[in-house]
Scaffold this active site. Structure first.
Site, short mmCIF file in Angstrom:
data_model
loop_
_atom_site.label_atom_id
_atom_site.label_comp_id
_atom_site.label_asym_id
_atom_site.label_seq_id
_atom_site.Cartn_x
_atom_site.Cartn_y
_atom_site.Cartn_z
N ASP A 170 -8.44 -1.42 6.01
CA ASP A 170 -8.41 -0.16 5.69
C ASP A 170 -8.23 0.92 6.90
OD1 ASP A 170 -8.00 -1.07 3.12
OD2 ASP A 170 -9.49 0.54 2.31
N ASP A 175 -1.75 10.85 -6.17
CA ASP A 175 -0.33 10.51 -6.28
C ASP A 175 0.04 8.96 -6.03
OD1 ASP A 175 -0.42 10.31 -3.62
OD2 ASP A 175 0.84 12.16 -3.21
N GLY A 176 -0.82 7.92 -5.57
CA GLY A 176 -0.65 6.85 -5.50
C GLY A 176 0.26 6.23 -4.21
N LYS A 226 0.73 -1.07 0.06
CA LYS A 226 -0.07 -0.05 -0.04
C LYS A 226 0.99 1.05 0.09
CE LYS A 226 -3.68 2.48 2.53
NZ LYS A 226 -4.77 2.06 3.46
N ASP A 281 -16.71 0.76 0.72
CA ASP A 281 -15.19 -0.02 0.31
C ASP A 281 -14.31 -0.41 1.05
OD1 ASP A 281 -15.78 3.20 0.40
OD2 ASP A 281 -13.45 3.25 0.05
N ARG A 335 -13.97 -6.30 -0.87
CA ARG A 335 -14.77 -5.68 0.03
C ARG A 335 -16.29 -5.65 -0.45
NH1 ARG A 335 -10.70 -1.31 0.54
NH2 ARG A 335 -8.82 -2.76 0.05
#
Ligand code: AMP
Ligand code: MG
Length: 556
Positions: free
Chosen positions: A297, A152-153, A140, A287, A217
């Site tokens: 998450d 931006d990832g 991640k 999600d 998810r």
């Protein structure tokens, strides 16, 4: 004991460590057009995309020894190898890697927002460990994917540390959770407006190595249903049943209902664990809801300090939609969205069946939560008046601001002789605060009476008619007493990853000092055991005053 000549099952370097040759997810539709932009993607569950490696000055912040040895079959020394940091940084892909990003959608803050997907995560492959468990290995913060939109990832160090520590801590606290094996940071600068107030600042990019049996998810099914991709919806649902719900037969015409029911109940079992430990996820969008009933998450979460059912962990959640006490309702609502997503796969009579299941979920969740709290106060089975006993305790905690974790732990530590309202509670700082409540003495009497009933000292149908009823000699129930304390001590942790502890660890980590992060990770491996060094550092003492003013944003 290891026999001479027998090789260790733990791998010592990445050359020995490899992914399963056939990750199961290759059976699902994968988009192979690397340049495809997200909005054009349909009828796929994944997109093939390689991580963008972190480049500048990579170093390991911390690693989870347990995840390394017990999930990944890696020798703990692996964490000290440069190649391990390079692996997490996305610079060295182990043999057999087939990196993909997952496509999903979601309801955020109650509204359908369409397609989301892994914008900054890459599932690298599946690892089948020595116990035969299959784990999907994910980075991640590993760069943009076709789902990144304008982002931006990357992930900032502070959020990566919070995720790493929290998911490991949850696991050891008994909360089902995705896991994390390690975290690296680089000197690559990224910019975040932390409090969305027009004051962006430069932070450093980090990557977490996350582990889960799968990363599906609620939103994984929702996206396919909403966009009418019903064949793929059926294919993915069947895949999930086959791989993750072995008790359900693929030939069963009611298999989707059964899958739904299992997911719904597992998810609510999870919520009961959250409530019982004061864990507030902070961003319960669909999600972020795992189809395996795992906490996933971790962003703006919080373990409540001073008990407050209205505690909102995420400072961007202005309406308090995801407040601690609202989690059961909001998760039931989320489960309703999962039900909607599955509707196209059901006959009309199955849909009626599904709505019957939905109607039972509130009660199921309420009972699970009550069961959890009864365990926390040392009671095995519900008897008349127990619900009120728990409610009254929480009311008093809310009104006095008593600490959630410490109150239950200190209650567990009380000797029977201390269960009288006049007792001095100097060392039990949270109970001391609680005891300022006018009803404390009365509650304690009722509680003691209830424990006596449980121990068999009082007949089951006797009940406290008046506050201040004389104590029954509990000495004859010494064995029960020991067992009750043992049970309570194992249900009520000494340590949870409180925001102030995370904050201090992050402040140091931002100066390249990772000792506090590592120490926190170590202490939280045994959250039910007193750790002398953690005690010296005040981990179970009253949080400092500034802790109560900390704000956590969902910027990450
Ligand atoms: P989250 O709030 O972390 O659950 O993320 C919501 C969505 O935004 C997911 O689709 C993420 O992949 C995406 N996302 C969040 N941050 C970034 C980022 N820095 N770059 C790309 N995508 C992101
Ligand atoms: Mg998310």
């Amino acid at each position: 004991m290891k026999m001479e000549g027998e090789s260790s099952p733990l791998k010592r370097n990445l050359t020995e460590w490899r992914f399963s040759q056939y990750p199961k997810y290759i059976l699902l539709p994968i988009d192979e057009n690397h340049d495809q932009i997200r909005s054009n993607i349909k009828n796929v569950v994944f997109s093939e995309v390689t991580p963008r490696p972190l480049e500048r000055n990579i170093r390991l912040v911390c690693a989870s020894q347990d995840a390394l040895t017990n999930i990944l079959d890696m020798d703990p020394d692996m964490a000290n190898r440069e190649e391990f940091a390079e692996f997490i940084a996305g610079r060295k892909l182990p043999y057999g890697a087939l990196p993909v990003a997952h496509r999903y959608g979601g309801h955020q803050y109650g509204l359908w927002v369409g397609q989301l997907g892994d914008g900054r995560s890459h599932i690298l492959g599946e690892y089948v460990n020595r116990r035969g468990e299959r784990w999907q290995i994910q980075l991640k913060g590993s760069g943009q994917t076709p789902y990144a939109r304008v982002h931006d990832g990357r992930a900032v160090l502070r959020s990566a540390i919070r995720e790493m520590i929290a998911c490991e801590a949850c696991h050891f606290l008994g909360i089902p959770s995705t896991r994390a094996a390690g975290l690296v940071v680089s000197d690559e600068a990224i910019v975040r407006d932390v409090y969305y107030n027009g004051c962006p600042r430069r932070e450093r990019a980090a990557v977490v190595l996350r582990l889960s049996p799968n990363w599906f998810r609620f939103g994984s099914l929702e996206i396919l249903s909403r966009t009418g991709e019903i064949a793929v919806l059926r294919q993915l649902s069947d895949f999930i049943i086959k791989e993750y719900f072995p008790d359900i037969q693929l030939s069963d015409e009611n298999r989707f209902i059964r899958m739904f029911s299992e997911i719904a109940h597992k998810t609510l079992d999870l919520v009961a664990k959250w409530q019982g430990l004061g864990f507030t996820h902070g961003l319960l969008n669909t999600d972020n809801m795992s189809l395996l009933g795992l906490t996933m998450d971790f962003g703006p979460f919080g373990f409540v300090d001073s008990y407050d059912g209205g505690f909102v962990a995420n400072c961007s959640d202005g309406e308090g939609r995801y407040a601690l006490a609202k989690q059961p309702d909001v998760v039931v609502w989320n489960i309703g969205q999962l039900a909607n997503a599955l509707k196209p796969l059901l006959t009309s009579s199955q849909q009626v069946h599904m709505s019957h299941i939905l109607k039972t979920l509130d009660t199921y969740c309420k009972n699970k939560i009550l069961e959890t709290f009864l365990m926390k106060i040392g009671l095995k089975e519900e008897r008349w008046g127990d619900e009120q006993l728990v409610e009254k305790l929480l009311d008093m905690m809310q009104q006095t601001g008593a600490d959630f974790t410490a109150t239950f732990r200190q209650l567990a530590e009380l000797e029977p002789s201390e269960m009288v309202s006049e007792i001095k509670l100097e060392e039990k700082w949270s109970l001391k605060r609680l005891s300022s409540h006018a009803s404390w003495g009365c509650w304690l009497d009722q509680y003691r009476e209830r424990l006596d009933k449980e121990a068999g000292v009082l007949p089951v149908n006797s009940r406290v008619v008046d506050c201040g009823v004389t104590a029954v000699d509990a000495s004859s129930s010494g064995l029960f007493e020991d067992e009750r304390r043992r049970r309570m001590l194992s249900a009520n942790p000494v340590y949870v990853p409180r925001n102030w502890l995370l904050h201090e660890a992050i402040v140091d980590a931002e100066q390249d000092d990772y000792q506090k992060v590592r120490f926190l990770l170590e202490v939280l491996r045994n959250p039910f055991e007193v750790n002398p060094e953690a005690e010296k550092r005040g981990f179970s003492a009253q949080p400092p005053q500034w802790a109560y003013a900390l704000k956590v944003s969902c910027s990450s």
